[in-house]
Write a protein that holds these residues in place. Structure first.
Motif: not given
Length: 278
Positions: A22-26, A40-46
């Motif tokens: 929570p509170g951290i995004s990229y 594939v590691q990034l797929l689906g990461r909100r």
């Protein structure tokens, strides 16, 4: 804000992400991806936004991230860091407790140690032997620091001067009256050498030393430039006379470059071209 480059760049960036927090995004700016598929590691990461950008230049890549940023706090990162959750949370608390703070410089750990001030200090005047690295920087996006941009004539991939963009960004922030401070808090681990700490310095890196001497200390730069060349030679990073010649070239640019003067007065670089958002 993670700048990466090359077909395997997004894979390297994906490997350094923490679990969703929570509170951290990229935001990942992927330069010259060669149309490689997203990992594939990034797929689906909100918590991840992937931006593709063509062309060269690390400063250009970082400016792409700054243009698309929307978070409250913006941390500049490379694709080979190991992020330290405790340090990130401590940095967030520092900004929360200091609402007037615009531009924070922190620390990174490494097997190639870097010298830092012993305690928290203002950067209105730079401490002795201090030089900033981009991966130490966190900007408060509003009201003003988020409008800062790196000078695209400097940094890795630039035509001639392949370092110094961090020093110029900090100088521009200070000239604009932003509250800039150093905090002895470690945000990440960086393996090996960074651009500013190398056993042998590139031509473009040495030129940047002369530029920064002229920009930071214009009155005493004629004395500081030979001293800078001597220190480079003493460390075995370059022959003294070659270092002196390149530092002098940089100092002349620092004194007389119209584009550099415009940059330090707050004129933005041209837009870096279209960005494709995955």
């Amino acid at each position: 804000m993670i700048a990466t480059c090359g077909p395997d760049g997004a894979d390297k960036a994906a490997a350094m992400l923490l679990p969703e927090t929570p509170g951290i995004s990229y935001s990942i700016s992927w330069q010259d991806s060669g149309n490689a598929p997203a990992p594939v590691q990034l797929l689906g990461r909100r918590d991840v936004a992937l931006l593709r950008l063509e062309g060269r230049g690390l400063s250009r890549n970082r400016n792409n991230l700054l243009r698309h940023a929307s978070a409250d706090l913006l941390m500049v990162a490379d694709d080979d860091l190991r992020l330290l959750p405790d340090g990130l949370q401590q940095a967030r608390r520092i900004f929360a407790e200091n609402p007037e703070l615009d531009f924070g410089i922190f620390q990174y750990a490494s097997d190639i140690p870097k010298e830092y001030p012993a305690e928290t200090c203002t950067l209105a005047r730079l401490p002795k032997h201090f030089f900033p690295s981009s991966i130490e920087m966190i900007l408060r996006r509003e009201p003003r620091a988020g409008r800062l941009r790196f000078n695209e004539d400097f940094g890795l991939g630039a035509p001639r001067i392949t370092a110094g963009e961090e020093d110029l960004l900090l100088k521009r922030a200070r000239k604009a009256g932003l509250d800039c401070r150093f905090f002895p808090v470690t945000l990440s681990y960086h393996p090996g050498y960074t651009t500013g700490v190398q056993p042998k310095l590139s031509r473009g890196s040495i030129i940047s030393r002369g530029v920064i001497a002229a920009v930071e200390t214009p009155l005493t730069a004629p004395l500081r430039v030979p001293l800078c060349a001597w220190r480079i030679a003493r460390k075995g990073q370059c022959n003294f006379f070659r270092a002196l010649l390149l530092c002098c070239e940089g100092a002349l640019r620092g004194y007389f470059s119209p584009s550099l003067r415009r940059y330090l007065k707050g004129k933005q670089p041209a837009e870096s071209g279209p960005t494709k958002i995955n």
